[in-house]
Design an enzyme around this catalytic site. Structure first.
Site, mmCIF file in Angstrom:
data_model
loop_
_atom_site.group_PDB
_atom_site.id
_atom_site.type_symbol
_atom_site.label_atom_id
_atom_site.label_comp_id
_atom_site.label_asym_id
_atom_site.label_seq_id
_atom_site.Cartn_x
_atom_site.Cartn_y
_atom_site.Cartn_z
ATOM 1 N N MET A 1 0.054 -38.756 -25.732
ATOM 2 C CA MET A 1 -0.913 -38.012 -26.545
ATOM 3 C C MET A 1 -0.651 -36.513 -26.384
ATOM 4 O O MET A 1 -0.666 -35.989 -25.266
ATOM 5 C CB MET A 1 -2.350 -38.334 -26.113
ATOM 6 C CG MET A 1 -2.848 -39.716 -26.486
ATOM 7 S SD MET A 1 -2.690 -40.151 -28.244
ATOM 8 C CE MET A 1 -3.657 -38.861 -29.033
ATOM 9 N N ASP B 1 1.905 -38.316 -30.382
ATOM 10 C CA ASP B 1 0.790 -38.384 -31.329
ATOM 11 C C ASP B 1 -0.167 -37.202 -31.143
ATOM 12 O O ASP B 1 -0.756 -37.046 -30.074
ATOM 13 C CB ASP B 1 0.051 -39.714 -31.084
ATOM 14 C CG ASP B 1 -1.071 -39.977 -32.062
ATOM 15 O OD1 ASP B 1 -1.225 -39.220 -33.036
ATOM 16 O OD2 ASP B 1 -1.805 -40.962 -31.831
ATOM 17 N N GLY B 2 -0.321 -36.411 -32.209
ATOM 18 C CA GLY B 2 -1.309 -35.331 -32.216
ATOM 19 C C GLY B 2 -0.697 -33.965 -32.459
ATOM 20 O O GLY B 2 0.143 -33.513 -31.693
ATOM 21 N N SER C 1 -0.262 -41.040 -39.921
ATOM 22 C CA SER C 1 -1.553 -41.545 -39.460
ATOM 23 C C SER C 1 -2.538 -41.605 -40.614
ATOM 24 O O SER C 1 -2.903 -40.578 -41.203
ATOM 25 C CB SER C 1 -2.105 -40.652 -38.346
ATOM 26 O OG SER C 1 -3.429 -41.055 -38.080
ATOM 27 N N GLY D 1 -8.306 -36.017 -35.760
ATOM 28 C CA GLY D 1 -7.086 -35.490 -36.368
ATOM 29 C C GLY D 1 -7.203 -33.980 -36.471
ATOM 30 O O GLY D 1 -8.272 -33.412 -36.240
ATOM 31 N N HIS E 1 0.545 -45.689 -38.935
ATOM 32 C CA HIS E 1 -0.158 -45.514 -37.663
ATOM 33 C C HIS E 1 -1.658 -45.628 -37.938
ATOM 34 O O HIS E 1 -2.224 -44.863 -38.714
ATOM 35 C CB HIS E 1 0.184 -44.148 -37.061
ATOM 36 C CG HIS E 1 -0.415 -43.916 -35.714
ATOM 37 N ND1 HIS E 1 0.139 -44.412 -34.556
ATOM 38 C CD2 HIS E 1 -1.537 -43.241 -35.329
ATOM 39 C CE1 HIS E 1 -0.603 -44.055 -33.521
ATOM 40 N NE2 HIS E 1 -1.630 -43.352 -33.964
ATOM 41 N N MET F 1 -11.104 -46.077 -33.251
ATOM 42 C CA MET F 1 -11.949 -45.356 -32.276
ATOM 43 C C MET F 1 -13.330 -45.990 -32.222
ATOM 44 O O MET F 1 -13.896 -46.313 -33.268
ATOM 45 C CB MET F 1 -12.092 -43.901 -32.709
ATOM 46 C CG MET F 1 -10.781 -43.191 -32.931
ATOM 47 S SD MET F 1 -11.067 -41.514 -33.505
ATOM 48 C CE MET F 1 -9.380 -40.989 -33.815
ATOM 49 N N GLY G 1 -0.535 -36.935 -38.962
ATOM 50 C CA GLY G 1 -1.651 -37.205 -39.851
ATOM 51 C C GLY G 1 -1.873 -36.076 -40.829
ATOM 52 O O GLY G 1 -1.381 -36.095 -41.963
ATOM 53 N N SER G 2 -2.588 -35.057 -40.367
ATOM 54 C CA SER G 2 -2.940 -33.928 -41.248
ATOM 55 C C SER G 2 -1.718 -33.286 -41.884
ATOM 56 O O SER G 2 -1.741 -32.944 -43.069
ATOM 57 C CB SER G 2 -3.670 -32.840 -40.459
ATOM 58 O OG SER G 2 -4.593 -33.424 -39.603
ATOM 59 N N ASP H 1 -5.436 -45.594 -36.343
ATOM 60 C CA ASP H 1 -6.230 -45.133 -35.196
ATOM 61 C C ASP H 1 -7.594 -45.801 -35.181
ATOM 62 O O ASP H 1 -8.409 -45.586 -36.081
ATOM 63 C CB ASP H 1 -6.434 -43.619 -35.292
ATOM 64 C CG ASP H 1 -5.155 -42.861 -35.022
ATOM 65 O OD1 ASP H 1 -4.577 -43.050 -33.945
ATOM 66 O OD2 ASP H 1 -4.725 -42.089 -35.901
ATOM 67 N N HIS I 1 -3.190 -48.077 -32.816
ATOM 68 C CA HIS I 1 -3.502 -47.287 -31.622
ATOM 69 C C HIS I 1 -4.983 -47.460 -31.310
ATOM 70 O O HIS I 1 -5.849 -46.927 -32.014
ATOM 71 C CB HIS I 1 -3.153 -45.815 -31.936
ATOM 72 C CG HIS I 1 -3.516 -44.843 -30.862
ATOM 73 N ND1 HIS I 1 -3.543 -43.480 -31.089
ATOM 74 C CD2 HIS I 1 -3.855 -45.012 -29.552
ATOM 75 C CE1 HIS I 1 -3.882 -42.863 -29.967
ATOM 76 N NE2 HIS I 1 -4.082 -43.767 -29.032
ATOM 77 N N MET J 1 -8.201 -46.724 -29.419
ATOM 78 C CA MET J 1 -8.924 -45.790 -28.547
ATOM 79 C C MET J 1 -10.303 -46.389 -28.307
ATOM 80 O O MET J 1 -11.319 -45.898 -28.793
ATOM 81 C CB MET J 1 -9.000 -44.414 -29.223
ATOM 82 C CG MET J 1 -7.680 -43.673 -29.180
ATOM 83 S SD MET J 1 -7.537 -42.396 -30.431
ATOM 84 C CE MET J 1 -6.933 -43.385 -31.786
HETATM 85 C C1 DX5 Z 1 -5.891 -38.649 -32.542
HETATM 86 C C2 DX5 Z 1 -5.132 -39.757 -33.194
HETATM 87 C C3 DX5 Z 1 -3.999 -39.306 -34.019
HETATM 88 C C4 DX5 Z 1 -4.380 -38.453 -35.199
HETATM 89 C C5 DX5 Z 1 -3.260 -37.485 -35.386
HETATM 90 O O1 DX5 Z 1 -6.804 -39.171 -31.658
HETATM 91 O O2 DX5 Z 1 -4.625 -40.652 -32.228
HETATM 92 O O3 DX5 Z 1 -3.166 -40.377 -34.428
HETATM 93 O O4 DX5 Z 1 -4.584 -39.191 -36.360
HETATM 94 O O5 DX5 Z 1 -3.635 -36.580 -36.336
HETATM 95 P P1 DX5 Z 1 -2.946 -35.158 -36.501
HETATM 96 O O6 DX5 Z 1 -1.506 -35.431 -36.851
HETATM 97 O O7 DX5 Z 1 -3.723 -34.553 -37.631
HETATM 98 O O8 DX5 Z 1 -3.082 -34.425 -35.211
HETATM 99 ZN ZN ZN Z 2 -3.084 -42.191 -32.902
#
Ligand code: DX5
Ligand code: ZN
Length: 216
Positions: free
Chosen positions: A137, A175-176, A8, A144, A33, A37, A197-198, A35, A66, A68
């Protein structure tokens, strides 16, 4: 089929976006990926069109977008033009989900539906044949770096069962809060694609971290 890994970009260093996109290009990752928002559907705003366009110029892999955002229908064509290969909308954000999914496919993209942690996968029963991907989710969307919600395993198992029983065919993505502690169990439960992501970008060696996830 081996597990699909989708780093991500939300966790990348935006001051070095090109470098981090090249890390993904040069790794064993399968997808980017992205995101998106809007500060309405989720309590955070991420990045928008100019950033996606910049990523699309560098990325050599599938763009897994993705959304949101509320009322995603307004932007389906825009995301196609920005290079999205897979476009995922939230179940909770779509009043006419079936129409939205058809619209995504008509625009030449794979259509995904995401479900929040509180949303039952039973609600997807009538659209199983209309989706290319279901995104479970495993945190509340918006940020993240949050902790993984344990109920996710059961949800994935049940969704896999639903897919088998109905003989439908879609990718199960999670995801997450994905990391090396939960990746194997997620794959064992039925996940086909993992977003991270992280765990990837905050690690010392993202290329190696991606490879380790791929070999889980
Ligand atoms: C959260 C996002 C994720 C996020 C995941 O709302 O949809 O894709 O980037 O990040 P990590 O892996 O750090 O939880
Ligand atoms: Zn995502």
């Amino acid at each position: 089929m081996s597990i699909i890994i989708a780093p991500s970009i939300l966790a990348a260093d935006f001051g070095n976006l090109q470098r981090d996109c090249e890390v993904v290009n040069n790794s064993k990752a399968d997808w980017f990926h992205l995101d998106i928002m809007d500060g309405v559907f989720v309590p955070n705003i991420s990045y928008g069109m100019p950033v996606i366009s910049a990523i699309n110029k560098i990325a050599t892999k599938t763009l897994d977008v993705h959304l949101m955002i509320v009322d995603p229908d307004r932007y389906i064509e825009t995301f196609k033009n920005l290079g999205a290969d897979i476009l995922t909308v939230h179940y909770e954000a779509c009043t006419h989900l079936h129409r939205t999914l058809q619209n995504i496919k008509t625009n030449g993209m794979k259509a995904g539906v995401a479900v929040n942690p509180h949303t039952s996968i039973d609600l997807l029963k009538d659209i199983l044949f209309d989706v290319d991907l279901v995104l479970i989710m495993s945190v509340n969307p918006g940020f993240g770096g949050q902790s993984f919600i344990e109920n996710t395993y059961k949800k994935i198992e049940n969704l896999k069962k639903m897919r088998e029983e109905s003989r439908s065919n879609f990718i199960i993505e999670v995801d997450g809060g994905v990391n090396s502690n939960n990746a194997s169990k997620l794959i064992y439960s039925g996940a086909d694609a993992l977003v991270a992501g992280s765990f990837v970008f905050k690690s010392e060696n993202p290329i190696k971290t991606i490879e380790n996830l791929k070999n889980c």
